[in-house]
Design an enzyme around this catalytic site. Sequence first.
Site, mmCIF file in Angstrom:
data_model
loop_
_atom_site.group_PDB
_atom_site.id
_atom_site.type_symbol
_atom_site.label_atom_id
_atom_site.label_comp_id
_atom_site.label_asym_id
_atom_site.label_seq_id
_atom_site.Cartn_x
_atom_site.Cartn_y
_atom_site.Cartn_z
ATOM 1 N N THR A 162 54.790 45.688 52.618
ATOM 2 C CA THR A 162 54.406 46.990 52.038
ATOM 3 C C THR A 162 54.772 48.114 53.067
ATOM 4 O O THR A 162 54.310 48.023 54.350
ATOM 5 C CB THR A 162 53.325 47.361 51.427
ATOM 6 O OG1 THR A 162 53.124 45.969 50.505
ATOM 7 C CG2 THR A 162 53.119 48.661 50.589
ATOM 8 N N GLU A 163 55.808 48.976 52.666
ATOM 9 C CA GLU A 163 56.004 50.197 53.310
ATOM 10 C C GLU A 163 55.669 51.534 52.517
ATOM 11 O O GLU A 163 55.359 51.380 51.394
ATOM 12 C CB GLU A 163 57.320 50.471 53.911
ATOM 13 C CG GLU A 163 57.525 49.288 54.705
ATOM 14 C CD GLU A 163 59.145 49.139 55.176
ATOM 15 O OE1 GLU A 163 59.764 50.237 54.648
ATOM 16 O OE2 GLU A 163 59.493 48.408 56.052
ATOM 17 N N PRO A 164 55.716 52.792 53.182
ATOM 18 C CA PRO A 164 55.252 53.930 52.002
ATOM 19 C C PRO A 164 56.255 53.906 51.030
ATOM 20 O O PRO A 164 55.739 54.572 50.003
ATOM 21 C CB PRO A 164 55.596 55.188 52.949
ATOM 22 C CG PRO A 164 55.085 54.615 54.561
ATOM 23 C CD PRO A 164 55.501 53.140 54.497
ATOM 24 N N ALA A 166 58.034 51.324 49.810
ATOM 25 C CA ALA A 166 58.366 50.169 49.394
ATOM 26 C C ALA A 166 57.134 49.369 49.164
ATOM 27 O O ALA A 166 56.664 48.576 50.002
ATOM 28 C CB ALA A 166 59.161 49.278 50.284
ATOM 29 N N GLY A 167 56.806 49.186 47.993
ATOM 30 C CA GLY A 167 55.580 48.433 47.377
ATOM 31 C C GLY A 167 56.152 47.196 46.469
ATOM 32 O O GLY A 167 56.658 46.606 46.792
ATOM 33 N N ASP A 290 54.358 32.438 44.487
ATOM 34 C CA ASP A 290 53.805 31.340 43.417
ATOM 35 C C ASP A 290 52.748 30.600 43.760
ATOM 36 O O ASP A 290 52.086 30.103 42.943
ATOM 37 C CB ASP A 290 55.056 30.477 43.007
ATOM 38 C CG ASP A 290 56.154 31.365 42.579
ATOM 39 O OD1 ASP A 290 56.179 32.352 42.165
ATOM 40 O OD2 ASP A 290 57.322 30.315 42.580
ATOM 41 N N ARG A 321 20.067 37.077 24.370
ATOM 42 C CA ARG A 321 20.686 35.803 24.996
ATOM 43 C C ARG A 321 21.984 35.693 24.423
ATOM 44 O O ARG A 321 22.346 35.864 23.339
ATOM 45 C CB ARG A 321 19.667 34.559 24.514
ATOM 46 C CG ARG A 321 18.250 34.625 24.809
ATOM 47 C CD ARG A 321 17.587 33.521 25.022
ATOM 48 N NE ARG A 321 16.387 33.570 25.724
ATOM 49 C CZ ARG A 321 15.977 33.852 26.953
ATOM 50 N NH1 ARG A 321 16.822 33.507 27.642
ATOM 51 N NH2 ARG A 321 14.783 34.035 27.508
ATOM 52 N N GLU A 416 49.607 41.251 45.773
ATOM 53 C CA GLU A 416 50.397 40.337 45.439
ATOM 54 C C GLU A 416 51.139 40.475 43.849
ATOM 55 O O GLU A 416 51.197 39.664 43.029
ATOM 56 C CB GLU A 416 49.582 39.030 45.283
ATOM 57 C CG GLU A 416 48.668 38.643 46.445
ATOM 58 C CD GLU A 416 49.503 37.665 47.411
ATOM 59 O OE1 GLU A 416 50.327 36.829 46.852
ATOM 60 O OE2 GLU A 416 49.286 38.133 48.437
ATOM 61 N N GLY A 417 51.426 41.747 43.751
ATOM 62 C CA GLY A 417 52.323 42.224 42.571
ATOM 63 C C GLY A 417 51.185 42.648 41.667
ATOM 64 O O GLY A 417 50.400 42.075 41.426
HETATM 65 C C1 LIG Z 1 43.615 46.574 49.743
HETATM 66 C C2 LIG Z 1 45.102 46.379 49.741
HETATM 67 C C3 LIG Z 1 45.521 45.215 50.441
HETATM 68 C C4 LIG Z 1 46.941 44.825 50.499
HETATM 69 N N1 LIG Z 1 47.533 44.005 51.272
HETATM 70 C C5 LIG Z 1 48.743 43.722 51.683
HETATM 71 C C6 LIG Z 1 49.226 42.759 52.659
HETATM 72 O O1 LIG Z 1 48.428 42.208 53.328
HETATM 73 N N2 LIG Z 1 50.413 42.896 52.629
HETATM 74 C C7 LIG Z 1 51.409 43.649 52.324
HETATM 75 O O2 LIG Z 1 52.812 43.466 52.322
HETATM 76 N N3 LIG Z 1 51.013 44.603 51.092
HETATM 77 C C8 LIG Z 1 49.649 44.594 50.882
HETATM 78 N N4 LIG Z 1 49.080 45.299 49.995
HETATM 79 C C9 LIG Z 1 50.081 46.512 49.143
HETATM 80 C C10 LIG Z 1 50.308 45.970 47.756
HETATM 81 O O3 LIG Z 1 50.926 44.759 47.491
HETATM 82 C C11 LIG Z 1 50.912 47.172 47.106
HETATM 83 O O4 LIG Z 1 50.026 48.034 46.881
HETATM 84 C C12 LIG Z 1 51.553 46.689 45.767
HETATM 85 O O5 LIG Z 1 52.356 45.755 45.679
HETATM 86 C C13 LIG Z 1 51.992 47.955 44.871
HETATM 87 O O6 LIG Z 1 52.829 48.871 45.537
HETATM 88 P P1 LIG Z 1 52.694 50.201 45.784
HETATM 89 O O7 LIG Z 1 51.520 50.539 46.207
HETATM 90 O O8 LIG Z 1 53.886 50.856 46.435
HETATM 91 O O9 LIG Z 1 52.788 50.758 44.370
HETATM 92 P P2 LIG Z 1 54.224 51.019 43.404
HETATM 93 O O10 LIG Z 1 54.965 49.952 43.737
HETATM 94 O O11 LIG Z 1 54.434 52.504 43.855
HETATM 95 O O12 LIG Z 1 53.488 51.280 41.917
HETATM 96 C C14 LIG Z 1 52.779 52.341 41.416
HETATM 97 C C15 LIG Z 1 52.404 51.768 39.886
HETATM 98 O O13 LIG Z 1 53.635 51.776 39.200
HETATM 99 C C16 LIG Z 1 53.592 50.487 38.466
HETATM 100 N N5 LIG Z 1 55.179 50.126 38.618
HETATM 101 C C17 LIG Z 1 56.034 50.081 39.573
HETATM 102 N N6 LIG Z 1 57.174 49.588 39.594
HETATM 103 C C18 LIG Z 1 57.086 49.221 38.199
HETATM 104 C C19 LIG Z 1 58.130 48.581 37.143
HETATM 105 N N7 LIG Z 1 59.350 48.250 37.554
HETATM 106 N N8 LIG Z 1 57.696 48.503 35.800
HETATM 107 C C20 LIG Z 1 56.611 49.057 35.602
HETATM 108 N N9 LIG Z 1 55.488 49.457 36.287
HETATM 109 C C21 LIG Z 1 55.941 49.614 37.590
HETATM 110 C C22 LIG Z 1 52.853 49.652 39.413
HETATM 111 O O14 LIG Z 1 52.572 48.372 38.641
HETATM 112 C C23 LIG Z 1 51.676 50.682 39.784
HETATM 113 O O15 LIG Z 1 50.783 50.692 38.687
HETATM 114 C C24 LIG Z 1 47.694 45.778 49.801
HETATM 115 C C25 LIG Z 1 47.335 46.699 49.076
HETATM 116 C C26 LIG Z 1 45.897 47.128 48.960
HETATM 117 C C27 LIG Z 1 45.624 48.171 48.268
#
Ligand SMILES: Cc1cc2nc3c(=O)[nH]c(=O)nc-3n(C[C@H](O)[C@H](O)[C@H](O)COP(=O)(O)OP(=O)(O)OC[C@H]3O[C@@H](n4cnc5c(N)ncnc54)[C@H](O)[C@@H]3O)c2cc1C
Length: 439
Positions: A162-164, A166-167, A290, A321, A416-417
């Site tokens: 993850t990058e600012p 690229a999530g 996966d 209960r 993890e997505g």
């Molecule tokens: C505590 C923590 C630990 C983490 N650990 C790791 C790690 O070890 N390694 C690593 O690489 N990353 C890690 N992450 C990052 C994490 O995987 C990302 O935050 C996540 O993938 C979401 O990316 P983003 O934050 O850029 O959100 P965005 O991708 O910007 O998403 C924001 C919102 O938009 C929605 N969205 C985005 N695209 C679509 C689409 N095509 N259709 C519908 N909805 C969409 C998303 O579901 C979300 O609700 C971690 C994050 C946290 C908070």
Amino acid sequence: MSIEFKLPEAIEKQVRGVQIVAENAMRPDSRRLDDNEHERPTRYVAMMLPQMQEMERANINAAKARAAAKQQTALAQKTNGHGGVAVMDAPPAEAPKQSTANLLLVSIIEMLSWGDAGIYLCIPGGGLGGAAIQAVGTAEQVERFLTRYTHGGPKWGAMAMTEPQAGSDTGNIQTTATFDAATNEWVLNGQKIFCTSGKLALEESDGLVVVWATVDKKAGRSGMKPFVVEAGTPGVIIAKVEEKLGIRASDTAAIIFDNARIPADNVLGDAEVKTGEATKGFKGAMKTFDTTRPIVAASAIGIGRAALEFTRDMLAKEGVRMEYGKPRWKLTSVQADLLDMEAQLRAAWLLTLKATALLDAREENKLESSMAKAKAGRAVSLVTQKAVELLGPLGYSTEFLVEKWMRDAKINDIYEGTGQINTLIVAREILGYTRNELK
Ligand SMILES: Cc1cc2nc3c(=O)[nH]c(=O)nc-3n(C[C@H](O)[C@H](O)[C@H](O)COP(=O)(O)OP(=O)(O)OC[C@H]3O[C@@H](n4cnc5c(N)ncnc54)[C@H](O)[C@@H]3O)c2cc1C
């Protein structure tokens, strides 16, 4: 064919052992480590270390056997004149067809997360980085990078994707890796955020992080490669340690790569860029999800079970209960809520078992692992919120852990997505759409 939903006795026995760790080295420290976010769970780490080292030894042996079998298959194909290359996830000829290794793993993680999900994440070992190395590394790389986790003091591994910007959109990674032929090194530049166990891996132990970088920005996914960056590499800076809503005992770091130089053979998989197609390396690493999504689902279910059991026990003291076998109209609203909570978790657990059973049978499980993750992430959020609601002030008070479990739960619907992304994967798999056809 009979269907058996009971866990094998050997697994139940090991899970009972883990419950002792959960009750004695996790629950008593839960509140303190939640209040003091960057303190480390030393008691838990020490208790888990021998078991994790044993598990890492088994992982290395299995990965080496798989890599050797793959090489043999590739060689055989070459000598047969087919010219093909072994498929990443093709089962090696001599691999046992059915194992219960993943079933054991998810069962243990469910129990550890019942203990405390944030503390669980501080588990020593290769972690997500180790999983990526096992998935796409050569036998030599597996040995070179993962042997450290089999002996000595605790060490951690991590994966930084993850990058600012690229999530969810993993194709938008901007961190670059440039090859310097003069020194035979890759030079990494860029920034990663939210890296679980990043500081533990790079600053607090002799660990490593698998870093995703692009070797050719124009090539999109085919230009993206995983690189192993080891602790002590100059130019690798822990820029920030996050303060979070939940899983506060877990270390989450932002990392800067400023001309960080790593050896040429620290790239996992194929270094070549094949324009227009995601490389086997990229596909292989995506496939690690996966295997890891059922683990996240299991963790979610562990938190949910903790909240449900606590709520059930507290309400039982007031004479409410859980009642089974009665029509819904004969239940009170609170009893119906409790049954719904249990049903949510049960459904998520059954999906997780299916995803895991396929994994153990070495069968494709992309659909099932995303289903389990999407369902469990949502279920645990609903269940923990309902627990707070049913218990009222007791649920909201920091005197108990229910409010904490509600905060810990949400991460399972993010990393993890996200829930949305996993639902998208499920839709693509069911409807037969490609990534480009259904975004
Ligand atoms: C505590 C923590 C630990 C983490 N650990 C790791 C790690 O070890 N390694 C690593 O690489 N990353 C890690 N992450 C990052 C994490 O995987 C990302 O935050 C996540 O993938 C979401 O990316 P983003 O934050 O850029 O959100 P965005 O991708 O910007 O998403 C924001 C919102 O938009 C929605 N969205 C985005 N695209 C679509 C689409 N095509 N259709 C519908 N909805 C969409 C998303 O579901 C979300 O609700 C971690 C994050 C946290 C908070």
